[in-house]
Design an enzyme around this catalytic site. Structure first.
Site, PDB file in Angstrom:
ATOM      1  N   THR B   1      64.489  -2.551  60.929  1.00 31.45           N
ATOM      2  CA  THR B   1      63.252  -1.966  61.455  1.00 31.45           C
ATOM      3  C   THR B   1      62.898  -2.617  62.785  1.00 31.45           C
ATOM      4  O   THR B   1      63.094  -3.818  62.961  1.00 31.45           O
ATOM      5  CB  THR B   1      62.100  -2.176  60.458  1.00 31.45           C
ATOM      6  OG1 THR B   1      62.488  -1.673  59.190  1.00 31.45           O
ATOM      7  CG2 THR B   1      60.833  -1.475  60.939  1.00 31.45           C
ATOM      8  N   ARG B  29      63.997   8.294  49.535  1.00 29.07           N
ATOM      9  CA  ARG B  29      63.020   7.196  49.596  1.00 29.07           C
ATOM     10  C   ARG B  29      62.511   6.975  51.025  1.00 29.07           C
ATOM     11  O   ARG B  29      63.282   6.984  51.995  1.00 29.07           O
ATOM     12  CB  ARG B  29      63.684   5.918  49.080  1.00 29.07           C
ATOM     13  CG  ARG B  29      62.788   4.676  49.118  1.00 29.07           C
ATOM     14  CD  ARG B  29      62.992   3.838  50.363  1.00 29.07           C
ATOM     15  NE  ARG B  29      62.218   2.598  50.316  1.00 29.07           N
ATOM     16  CZ  ARG B  29      62.057   1.777  51.355  1.00 29.07           C
ATOM     17  NH1 ARG B  29      62.625   2.060  52.502  1.00 29.07           N
ATOM     18  NH2 ARG B  29      61.324   0.685  51.239  1.00 29.07           N
ATOM     19  N   ILE B  30      61.222   6.783  51.137  1.00 27.57           N
ATOM     20  CA  ILE B  30      60.593   6.471  52.422  1.00 27.57           C
ATOM     21  C   ILE B  30      59.794   5.198  52.257  1.00 27.57           C
ATOM     22  O   ILE B  30      59.081   5.035  51.256  1.00 27.57           O
ATOM     23  CB  ILE B  30      59.640   7.606  52.865  1.00 27.57           C
ATOM     24  CG1 ILE B  30      60.376   8.953  52.937  1.00 27.57           C
ATOM     25  CG2 ILE B  30      58.999   7.263  54.212  1.00 27.57           C
ATOM     26  CD1 ILE B  30      61.443   9.044  53.984  1.00 27.57           C
ATOM     27  N   GLY B  31      59.869   4.298  53.233  1.00 30.80           N
ATOM     28  CA  GLY B  31      59.101   3.060  53.186  1.00 30.80           C
ATOM     29  C   GLY B  31      57.809   3.165  53.968  1.00 30.80           C
ATOM     30  O   GLY B  31      57.250   4.248  54.148  1.00 30.80           O
ATOM     31  N   THR B  52      57.323  -4.811  59.231  1.00 26.11           N
ATOM     32  CA  THR B  52      58.709  -4.722  58.769  1.00 26.11           C
ATOM     33  C   THR B  52      58.829  -5.474  57.456  1.00 26.11           C
ATOM     34  O   THR B  52      58.215  -6.526  57.291  1.00 26.11           O
ATOM     35  CB  THR B  52      59.687  -5.311  59.809  1.00 26.11           C
ATOM     36  OG1 THR B  52      61.018  -5.285  59.268  1.00 26.11           O
ATOM     37  CG2 THR B  52      59.328  -6.728  60.184  1.00 26.11           C
ATOM     38  N   GLY B  53      59.589  -4.916  56.539  1.00 28.41           N
ATOM     39  CA  GLY B  53      59.756  -5.621  55.268  1.00 28.41           C
ATOM     40  C   GLY B  53      59.882  -4.668  54.107  1.00 28.41           C
ATOM     41  O   GLY B  53      60.269  -3.503  54.276  1.00 28.41           O
TER      42      GLY B  53
END
Lengths: 171, 167
Positions: B1, B29-31, B52-53
């Site tokens: 990211t 899947r989406i973060g 980010t993470g």
């Protein structure tokens, strides 16, 4: 008022000195410096923060050391599906995309969603089509795919380790 | 990211984040990266954030918006006492974000707010970090991983980049 500022990141994880070679360390620092310089030059010249972050993020997307754009990680099915978002603090306008596969620089697509659509968030095939309609530069799957990321996926599958292990312990 | 947050000479803040997501992700899947308020947020009267993470945790906490809100609330007492003298923007709203030390939050307060939210993320089991920029010129990071690729620059400070947590 001549004040401006910029801050960037290229991801977080178990980044320790004994896990990154001196050459890779230098390569990544050079990429971060180039990204900072890109944004700083725009801001110093009086450009907008929107232009600065878009240009800055593009340099990181174009660098395969980072998990975005070229060098994005693989899905379980061996594809590269990318997400991006952008927000303007003056107007609270925002744009986001998810699961896009062919836009060379997803951050530009997020910005187009913000500026050229009445929506905030587009995903998948629809986002890909919107990208084409907006005339954004497209790239084939092989542009985004790198050997390093493919090896990460193979390691995950063969060793039955989690994505957490791959992404945080192995970069 | 990857991500960036900037404040321009007009005091306008912008934030952006871009990612390939998580290795081996399934089911579309989406973060947090494309979710406004979780991985990205910008508001001129408080801050800009890019995260980010482990995205699921950033989504649950609404990390980016949470940090901006806490900064906005922390500033309120200063705002209330100074409001009469604050210039108004085109909407008639006080321009707290004009670069001025007179109304600025202390650096330590901003950093503590960011650190507290990341600490809360850690309690839930999340890992990662954020970058922030405020209308008062503060720029920085907070993360609970051993390292984060990061860098910052401003009109009155040279560019610096770092990787490891002890830098």
């Amino acid at each position: 008022q001549d004040n401006w500022s910029i801050v960037i990141h290229g991801g977080a994880g178990v980044l320790e000195r004994d896990k990154i070679s001196p050459e890779k360390d230098a390569e990544i620092r050079a990429a971060l410096n180039f990204a900072l310089k890109t944004g700083s030059d725009i801001l110093r010249a009086g450009g907008t923060s929107m232009d600065a972050i878009a240009a800055t993020i593009m340099t990181l997307e174009n660098n395969e050391n980072f998990n975005a754009g070229k060098g994005a990680v693989f899905t379980w099915d061996g594809k590269n599906e990318m997400d991006a978002s952008i927000m303007d603090g003056e107007t609270l306008a925002a744009g986001a995309v998810a699961g896009v596969t062919a836009t060379k620089n997803p951050i530009l697509l997020a910005r187009k969603v913000m500026t050229d659509s009445s929506h905030v968030f587009l995903s998948g095939d629809g986002a890909n089509k919107f990208s084409l309609e907006m005339g954004l530069e497209q790239a084939p799957p092989e542009y985004f795919a790198t050997d390093f990321r493919r090896q990460q996926l193979e390691k995950m599958k063969s060793q039955k380790i989690s994505s957490y292990d791959v992404d945080l312990k192995f970069g | 990211t990857v991500g960036a947050v900037a404040v321009d000479k007009n005091g306008n803040i912008a934030a952006g984040t871009s990612t390939g997501g998580m290795t081996g992700k399934k089911w579309g899947r989406i973060g947090d990266s494309p979710i406004i308020g979780a991985g990205t947020y910008a508001r001129n009267d408080s801050c800009g954030i890019s995260a980010t993470g482990s995205g699921e945790y950033f989504i649950r906490l609404g990390v980016a918006h949470e940090i901006c809100s806490r900064i906005r609330f922390a500033f309120s007492s200063t705002r209330d006492t100074a409001q009469a003298n604050v210039p108004k923007d085109k909407h008639g709203m006080p321009q707290y974000y004009i670069h001025s030390n007179e109304w600025a939050l202390d650096d330590d307060v901003v950093q503590a707010i960011a650190d507290n939210v990341i600490a809360e993320l850690g309690v839930l089991g999340g890992t990662g970090g954020i970058i922030y920029a405020t209308p008062w010129g503060q720029i920085g990071y907070s993360f609970n991983t051993p390292g984060m690729y990061r860098g910052k620059a401003s009109n009155n400070a040279p560019a610096t980049v770092s990787i490891y947590g002890d830098e």
